[in-house]
Motif scaffolding. Sequence first.
Motif, mmCIF file in Angstrom:
data_model
loop_
_atom_site.group_PDB
_atom_site.id
_atom_site.type_symbol
_atom_site.label_atom_id
_atom_site.label_comp_id
_atom_site.label_asym_id
_atom_site.label_seq_id
_atom_site.Cartn_x
_atom_site.Cartn_y
_atom_site.Cartn_z
ATOM 1 N N LYS A 89 -16.329 -2.127 -32.097
ATOM 2 C CA LYS A 89 -17.634 -2.410 -31.504
ATOM 3 C C LYS A 89 -18.743 -2.320 -32.543
ATOM 4 O O LYS A 89 -18.678 -1.529 -33.474
ATOM 5 C CB LYS A 89 -17.908 -1.429 -30.368
ATOM 6 C CG LYS A 89 -16.930 -1.551 -29.204
ATOM 7 C CD LYS A 89 -17.256 -0.546 -28.126
ATOM 8 C CE LYS A 89 -16.263 -0.660 -26.969
ATOM 9 N NZ LYS A 89 -16.543 0.333 -25.907
ATOM 10 N N PRO A 90 -19.789 -3.114 -32.387
ATOM 11 C CA PRO A 90 -20.930 -3.066 -33.321
ATOM 12 C C PRO A 90 -21.635 -1.715 -33.279
ATOM 13 O O PRO A 90 -21.529 -0.968 -32.308
ATOM 14 C CB PRO A 90 -21.855 -4.174 -32.813
ATOM 15 C CG PRO A 90 -20.992 -5.048 -31.964
ATOM 16 C CD PRO A 90 -19.954 -4.146 -31.364
ATOM 17 N N ASP A 121 -15.499 -6.307 -36.712
ATOM 18 C CA ASP A 121 -15.580 -6.251 -35.251
ATOM 19 C C ASP A 121 -15.341 -7.628 -34.625
ATOM 20 O O ASP A 121 -15.232 -8.629 -35.332
ATOM 21 C CB ASP A 121 -16.951 -5.724 -34.828
ATOM 22 C CG ASP A 121 -18.045 -6.713 -35.199
ATOM 23 O OD1 ASP A 121 -18.326 -6.834 -36.410
ATOM 24 O OD2 ASP A 121 -18.579 -7.390 -34.311
ATOM 25 N N ALA A 122 -15.282 -7.651 -33.293
ATOM 26 C CA ALA A 122 -14.961 -8.891 -32.576
ATOM 27 C C ALA A 122 -16.161 -9.500 -31.861
ATOM 28 O O ALA A 122 -16.004 -10.406 -31.044
ATOM 29 C CB ALA A 122 -13.843 -8.623 -31.567
ATOM 30 N N ASP A 123 -17.375 -9.036 -32.155
ATOM 31 C CA ASP A 123 -18.583 -9.552 -31.523
ATOM 32 C C ASP A 123 -19.222 -10.602 -32.429
ATOM 33 O O ASP A 123 -19.819 -10.271 -33.451
ATOM 34 C CB ASP A 123 -19.563 -8.406 -31.253
ATOM 35 C CG ASP A 123 -20.798 -8.851 -30.482
ATOM 36 O OD1 ASP A 123 -21.036 -10.071 -30.387
ATOM 37 O OD2 ASP A 123 -21.527 -7.978 -29.976
ATOM 38 N N SER A 124 -19.120 -11.855 -32.042
ATOM 39 C CA SER A 124 -19.608 -12.943 -32.899
ATOM 40 C C SER A 124 -21.126 -12.940 -33.066
ATOM 41 O O SER A 124 -21.660 -13.546 -33.988
ATOM 42 C CB SER A 124 -19.162 -14.296 -32.335
ATOM 43 O OG SER A 124 -19.706 -14.497 -31.044
ATOM 44 N N THR A 125 -21.834 -12.244 -32.162
ATOM 45 C CA THR A 125 -23.300 -12.249 -32.221
ATOM 46 C C THR A 125 -23.864 -11.146 -33.107
ATOM 47 O O THR A 125 -25.047 -11.155 -33.433
ATOM 48 C CB THR A 125 -23.893 -12.093 -30.804
ATOM 49 O OG1 THR A 125 -23.537 -10.802 -30.283
ATOM 50 C CG2 THR A 125 -23.377 -13.181 -29.876
ATOM 51 N N TRP A 126 -23.034 -10.177 -33.483
ATOM 52 C CA TRP A 126 -23.522 -9.044 -34.277
ATOM 53 C C TRP A 126 -23.409 -9.380 -35.760
ATOM 54 O O TRP A 126 -22.302 -9.436 -36.309
ATOM 55 C CB TRP A 126 -22.711 -7.783 -33.956
ATOM 56 C CG TRP A 126 -23.274 -6.542 -34.596
ATOM 57 C CD1 TRP A 126 -24.484 -5.976 -34.389
ATOM 58 C CD2 TRP A 126 -22.609 -5.712 -35.560
ATOM 59 N NE1 TRP A 126 -24.634 -4.844 -35.162
ATOM 60 C CE2 TRP A 126 -23.491 -4.658 -35.889
ATOM 61 C CE3 TRP A 126 -21.352 -5.752 -36.178
ATOM 62 C CZ2 TRP A 126 -23.164 -3.661 -36.803
ATOM 63 C CZ3 TRP A 126 -21.022 -4.763 -37.089
ATOM 64 C CH2 TRP A 126 -21.928 -3.727 -37.395
ATOM 65 N N LYS A 148 -18.346 -11.869 -42.132
ATOM 66 C CA LYS A 148 -17.813 -11.620 -40.786
ATOM 67 C C LYS A 148 -16.373 -12.148 -40.729
ATOM 68 O O LYS A 148 -16.152 -13.359 -40.812
ATOM 69 C CB LYS A 148 -18.685 -12.329 -39.750
ATOM 70 C CG LYS A 148 -18.359 -12.010 -38.317
ATOM 71 C CD LYS A 148 -19.072 -10.751 -37.881
ATOM 72 C CE LYS A 148 -18.937 -10.514 -36.395
ATOM 73 N NZ LYS A 148 -19.661 -9.319 -35.945
ATOM 74 N N GLN A 177 -6.254 -8.476 -33.842
ATOM 75 C CA GLN A 177 -7.272 -8.569 -32.782
ATOM 76 C C GLN A 177 -6.811 -9.469 -31.640
ATOM 77 O O GLN A 177 -6.968 -9.133 -30.460
ATOM 78 C CB GLN A 177 -8.582 -9.115 -33.360
ATOM 79 C CG GLN A 177 -9.413 -8.103 -34.127
ATOM 80 C CD GLN A 177 -10.751 -8.689 -34.560
ATOM 81 O OE1 GLN A 177 -10.875 -9.894 -34.771
ATOM 82 N NE2 GLN A 177 -11.755 -7.847 -34.695
#
Length: 318
Positions: A89-90, A121-126, A148, A177
């Motif tokens: 997580k971010p 991490d797996a959050d493309s927006t962070w 990333k 992932q």
Amino acid sequence: MTEKQQRADHDSPWKEILEAYFPQAMQFFFPQTAALIDWERPHQFLDKEFQQISREAEQGRRYADKLVKVWLLQGEEIWLLIHIEIQAKPEDNFAERIFTYSLRIFDKFGKPAVSLAILCDADSTWRPNQYSYDYPDCGLNFRFGTVKLLDYQHRWSELEASDNPFATVVMAHLKTQQTKKKPGERKTWKFSLIRRLYEQGWQEKDIRNLYRFIDWVMILPKALEAEFWQEFKQFEQERSMSYITTGERIGYERGKQEGQLKQAQALVLRQLQKRVGDFPPEVREQIQTLSLEQLEALGEALLDFRSNADLLNWLEAN
């Protein structure tokens, strides 16, 4: 047992592979910075110096951070501060932490560090890449390089075609992932990625190093792990190779390390019980995710604990 508990020291494989192939890591992730460096001159990991600036910094999570001294082509010495954010997580204050480390380095050693971050991490927006503030009479804009790993899922053919070891590292990370709840599919990919090392003609030492990373991050249930080993032994026998049979030795060493980890967990939990009394199950679970190094630090720190609050404060900071 969760994957997190199985591999509490999840930063270890990243640290190992980064140290083994640091020039290749820079060329793969940060080619513009790598092009400025004289790779004919040896680079140096400044672990002692990094410990001096990170010991007092607030660290609530695990990272694989490295401080490295390199030489520019013009002959100037510079320091690189490499951050690998491994968590799923971010983190809200990630940019501030990088700025804090850089500031501490400059304050303590008089060296401006080139800060670079690898986000797993797996959050493309962070996508943190700066720390800044702006007031009428004062302002700051601190930028740092960011890569990333999630972006490479759209560049899979490039990864397959690359002979850089970090192409394999990224492939293993992405497939870990993507197969989080698909152990059968993960086993297939694990076999495929390790077989690829042979097919690419890697040297035995490189196969062992990359195998260690793949094996450590691509965790399988015991039954599937046993199947994997039988299939891989057959693969080696068919090709008259025996590089990864050394993996049995590596697996034994890993098992021994995990045994030491469990012993340390049991000891610290007993000491805490005597020191602060009962504590919630979720706190026990959190302690079971600590690395051996963290458990040793907790074993020393708990001598000063007076209550559960002291324990919770320590866990939050470490």
